[in-house]
Design a protein around this motif. Structure first.
Motif, PDB file in Angstrom:
ATOM      1  N   ARG A 164      12.409   5.808   8.389  1.00 22.32           N
ATOM      2  CA  ARG A 164      11.118   6.664   8.364  1.00 22.32           C
ATOM      3  C   ARG A 164      10.428   6.151   9.571  1.00 22.32           C
ATOM      4  NH1 ARG A 164       8.825   9.761   7.202  1.00 22.32           N
ATOM      5  NH2 ARG A 164       7.129   9.038   5.886  1.00 22.32           N
TER       6      ARG A 164
ATOM      7  N   PHE B 277      -2.216   9.991  11.698  1.00 21.31           N
ATOM      8  CA  PHE B 277      -1.031   9.686  10.783  1.00 21.31           C
ATOM      9  C   PHE B 277      -0.377  10.744   9.873  1.00 21.31           C
ATOM     10  CE2 PHE B 277       1.520   6.843   7.874  1.00 21.31           C
ATOM     11  CZ  PHE B 277       2.078   6.106   8.890  1.00 21.31           C
TER      12      PHE B 277
ATOM     13  N   PHE C  36       3.075  -3.917  10.728  1.00 20.63           N
ATOM     14  CA  PHE C  36       4.130  -4.094   9.884  1.00 20.63           C
ATOM     15  C   PHE C  36       4.643  -5.510  10.265  1.00 20.63           C
ATOM     16  CE2 PHE C  36       3.851   0.309   9.068  1.00 20.63           C
ATOM     17  CZ  PHE C  36       3.764   0.346   7.565  1.00 20.63           C
TER      18      PHE C  36
ATOM     19  N   ILE D 162       0.968   3.505   1.880  1.00 19.75           N
ATOM     20  CA  ILE D 162       1.201   4.093   3.392  1.00 19.75           C
ATOM     21  C   ILE D 162       2.539   3.305   3.604  1.00 19.75           C
ATOM     22  CG2 ILE D 162      -0.173   2.348   4.682  1.00 19.75           C
ATOM     23  CD1 ILE D 162      -0.758   4.507   6.706  1.00 19.75           C
ATOM     24  N   THR D 163       2.538   2.165   3.352  1.00 20.49           N
ATOM     25  CA  THR D 163       3.893   1.529   3.412  1.00 20.49           C
ATOM     26  C   THR D 163       4.945   1.857   2.393  1.00 20.49           C
ATOM     27  OG1 THR D 163       2.558  -0.850   3.726  1.00 20.49           O
ATOM     28  CG2 THR D 163       4.893  -1.170   3.233  1.00 20.49           C
TER      29      THR D 163
ATOM     30  N   MET E 155      -4.688   3.818   1.422  1.00 20.54           N
ATOM     31  CA  MET E 155      -4.996   2.500   1.894  1.00 20.54           C
ATOM     32  C   MET E 155      -5.694   1.672   1.051  1.00 20.54           C
ATOM     33  SD  MET E 155      -4.310   3.446   4.787  1.00 20.54           S
ATOM     34  CE  MET E 155      -4.847   2.557   6.480  1.00 20.54           C
TER      35      MET E 155
ATOM     36  N   LYS F  34       3.303  11.840  10.210  1.00 21.07           N
ATOM     37  CA  LYS F  34       4.329  10.723   9.838  1.00 21.07           C
ATOM     38  C   LYS F  34       4.554  10.856   8.303  1.00 21.07           C
ATOM     39  CE  LYS F  34       6.397   8.443  10.957  1.00 21.07           C
ATOM     40  NZ  LYS F  34       7.832   8.955  11.658  1.00 21.07           N
ATOM     41  N   ILE F  35       3.603  11.216   7.578  1.00 23.52           N
ATOM     42  CA  ILE F  35       3.596  11.198   6.008  1.00 23.52           C
ATOM     43  C   ILE F  35       4.593  12.150   5.215  1.00 23.52           C
ATOM     44  CG2 ILE F  35       2.400  11.310   3.962  1.00 23.52           C
ATOM     45  CD1 ILE F  35      -0.151  10.774   5.460  1.00 23.52           C
ATOM     46  N   GLU F  36       5.336  11.724   4.687  1.00 18.60           N
ATOM     47  CA  GLU F  36       6.416  12.532   3.843  1.00 18.60           C
ATOM     48  C   GLU F  36       5.437  12.884   2.651  1.00 18.60           C
ATOM     49  OE1 GLU F  36       9.374  13.751   3.562  1.00 18.60           O
ATOM     50  OE2 GLU F  36      10.476  13.085   5.507  1.00 18.60           O
TER      51      GLU F  36
ATOM     52  N   ARG G  95       1.025  -1.150   0.001  1.00 19.55           N
ATOM     53  CA  ARG G  95       0.057   0.021  -0.090  1.00 19.55           C
ATOM     54  C   ARG G  95       0.893   1.297  -0.112  1.00 19.55           C
ATOM     55  NH1 ARG G  95      -4.403  -0.925   4.641  1.00 19.55           N
ATOM     56  NH2 ARG G  95      -2.579  -1.072   6.148  1.00 19.55           N
TER      57      ARG G  95
ATOM     58  N   PRO H 240      14.700  -1.553   6.185  1.00 23.12           N
ATOM     59  CA  PRO H 240      14.148  -0.902   5.243  1.00 23.12           C
ATOM     60  C   PRO H 240      13.268   0.200   5.810  1.00 23.12           C
ATOM     61  CG  PRO H 240      13.018  -2.958   4.906  1.00 23.12           C
ATOM     62  CD  PRO H 240      14.159  -3.143   5.855  1.00 23.12           C
ATOM     63  N   LEU H 241      12.924   0.158   7.295  1.00 24.17           N
ATOM     64  CA  LEU H 241      12.087   1.009   7.895  1.00 24.17           C
ATOM     65  C   LEU H 241      12.692   1.975   8.836  1.00 24.17           C
ATOM     66  CD1 LEU H 241       9.286  -1.438   8.854  1.00 24.17           C
ATOM     67  CD2 LEU H 241       8.854   0.222   6.855  1.00 24.17           C
TER      68      LEU H 241
ATOM     69  N   ASN I  16       5.504   4.795   1.647  1.00 22.88           N
ATOM     70  CA  ASN I  16       5.937   6.148   2.170  1.00 22.88           C
ATOM     71  C   ASN I  16       6.932   5.698   3.343  1.00 22.88           C
ATOM     72  OD1 ASN I  16       5.142   8.957   3.722  1.00 22.88           O
ATOM     73  ND2 ASN I  16       5.024   8.999   1.902  1.00 22.88           N
ATOM     74  N   LEU I  17       6.948   4.492   3.993  1.00 19.19           N
ATOM     75  CA  LEU I  17       7.872   4.515   5.048  1.00 19.19           C
ATOM     76  C   LEU I  17       9.135   3.414   4.546  1.00 19.19           C
ATOM     77  CD1 LEU I  17       5.025   3.464   7.570  1.00 19.19           C
ATOM     78  CD2 LEU I  17       6.323   5.446   7.405  1.00 19.19           C
ATOM     79  N   LEU I  18       9.062   2.998   3.385  1.00 21.70           N
ATOM     80  CA  LEU I  18      10.245   2.273   3.019  1.00 21.70           C
ATOM     81  C   LEU I  18      11.673   3.041   2.299  1.00 21.70           C
ATOM     82  CD1 LEU I  18       8.606  -0.689   1.110  1.00 21.70           C
ATOM     83  CD2 LEU I  18       9.718  -0.726   3.404  1.00 21.70           C
TER      84      LEU I  18
END
Lengths: 123, 225
Positions: B109, A46, B72, A5-6, A88, A49-51, A3, B105-106, A8-10
């Motif tokens: 962030r 959330f 996660f 949202i994932t 999502m 937390k988002i870039e 997704r 990889p997390l 955006n965190l990798l």
């Protein structure tokens, strides 16, 4: 599924790749849309937390232009609905994620992103 | 009582490739059940399980905490990632699976962002080479082979916990008596400012299993003050 949202965190974590290693760029992405239950409180919580730029650009790459270029200070229902959809409900099932810095490829197969590094790539 | 996740979709073929839930898994579920109130009060936004295997633990956590958190799940074994995802689907919770080593990889962030971290590591003392080979081959042996004192793999992740943990977060670790629990607790306190307590322990055959819960020392001080 990956997704957004994932996504955006990798970040790329290969040895020596420590700047400009986010966001990973999608290539050959096969997207599936799947409805998810809306949760406004979760989205509000959330948001910090988002870039934001990464999210907007990535959504655009995948053909969704519903998000404003700047993160709004006041959120309304329409904005949250669009955000919900982008974060999502857009799932990347197949494709590759590419590091903008070192060009390392991270494949996605059957909805699972492979972020493993080879021995010589581990920092 | 919170029901154990439905794993009826997994077959003996899956368990040839992925660790089948056993006493250690169920002790961890029981520990979550005893802490359910505290965990709900925390209102987590991000939960993270390292080495999710069948997905039983994260599915259980998600059934306690509901859809207001992300879950996660990482595993070095790609079959485990597929099982975890399917276990999510089977139990009507969304588990975001990543085929990765620890949370590598997390890390960038999710700095100081994870409210609940869970690790049921490969804790069985083995030859050092055996643990290393198992990790490199990304297969089922990696779910138990723990090398020297059973701590080779665990120690690598303990270095990352403080970086990931949110100010109010908890870290849950499964450990054996043979892993030298006081030493784990001391090191986490001295090196990372994380205090801990044993929330559950049980003898299962030859194994004496413990569930440790860690949290920030400064958080505890803030609450008392």
């Amino acid at each position: 599924m990956v997704r957004l949202i994932t996504h955006n965190l990798l970040a790329c974590h290969a040895k020596g790749c420590t700047s400009n290693n986010f966001p990973l760029r999608f290539e050959n992405a096969r997207v599936e849309l799947r409805e998810a239950e809306f949760n406004g409180d979760f989205l509000q919580g959330f948001l910090p937390k988002i870039e934001w730029n990464a999210l907007v650009d990535t959504a655009k790459q995948l053909g969704d232009t519903s998000l404003p270029p700047e993160q709004p200070e006041m959120t309304d229902d329409e904005f949250l609905k669009n955000l919900h959809h982008v974060l999502m409900e857009i799932h990347v099932e197949e494709g590759v994620m590419i590091c903008p810095n070192c060009s390392r490829n991270y494949p996605i197969s059957n909805g699972i992103p492979n972020m493993l590094l080879a021995d010589y790539e581990i920092a | 009582m919170i029901p154990t996740p439905d794993l009826s979709h997994l077959t003996s073929k899956d368990y040839d490739l992925v660790y089948e839930p056993a006493e250690d898994t169920f002790l961890l579920l029981d520990a979550f059940e005893t802490q359910a109130g505290v965990l709900r009060e925390l209102q987590p936004k991000i939960c993270l399980e390292i080495g999710s295997g069948s997905g039983c633990v994260s599915a259980f956590l998600a059934s306690i905490l509901g859809p207001s958190s992300l879950y996660f799940c990482t595993d070095i074994n790609p079959y485990a990632c597929t099982c975890t995802r399917n276990t999510g689907t089977q139990n009507k919770v969304v588990l975001d699976c990543i085929n990765a080593s620890f949370a590598k990889p997390l890390m960038l962030r999710l700095r100081h962002s994870v409210d609940v971290i869970v690790f049921n590591p490969p804790y069985v003392p083995t030859l050092e080479d055996e643990a290393e080979d198992a990790q490199n081959d990304h297969d089922i042996r990696g779910s138990w082979a723990g090398g020297q004192d059973g701590m080779s793999v665990t120690n690598l992740f303990l270095q990352d916990v403080e970086t990931l943990l949110s100010s109010k977060g908890f870290f849950f670790l499964v450990a054996l008596k043979d892993n030298d629990i006081p030493s784990i607790q001391n090191r986490m306190l001295q090196d990372h400012g994380l205090q801990s307590k044993i929330i559950l322990q049980r003898r299962a055959g030859r194994e004496h299993l413990f569930i440790l819960q860690f949290e920030r020392v400064d958080k505890a001080i803030a609450l008392e003050g």
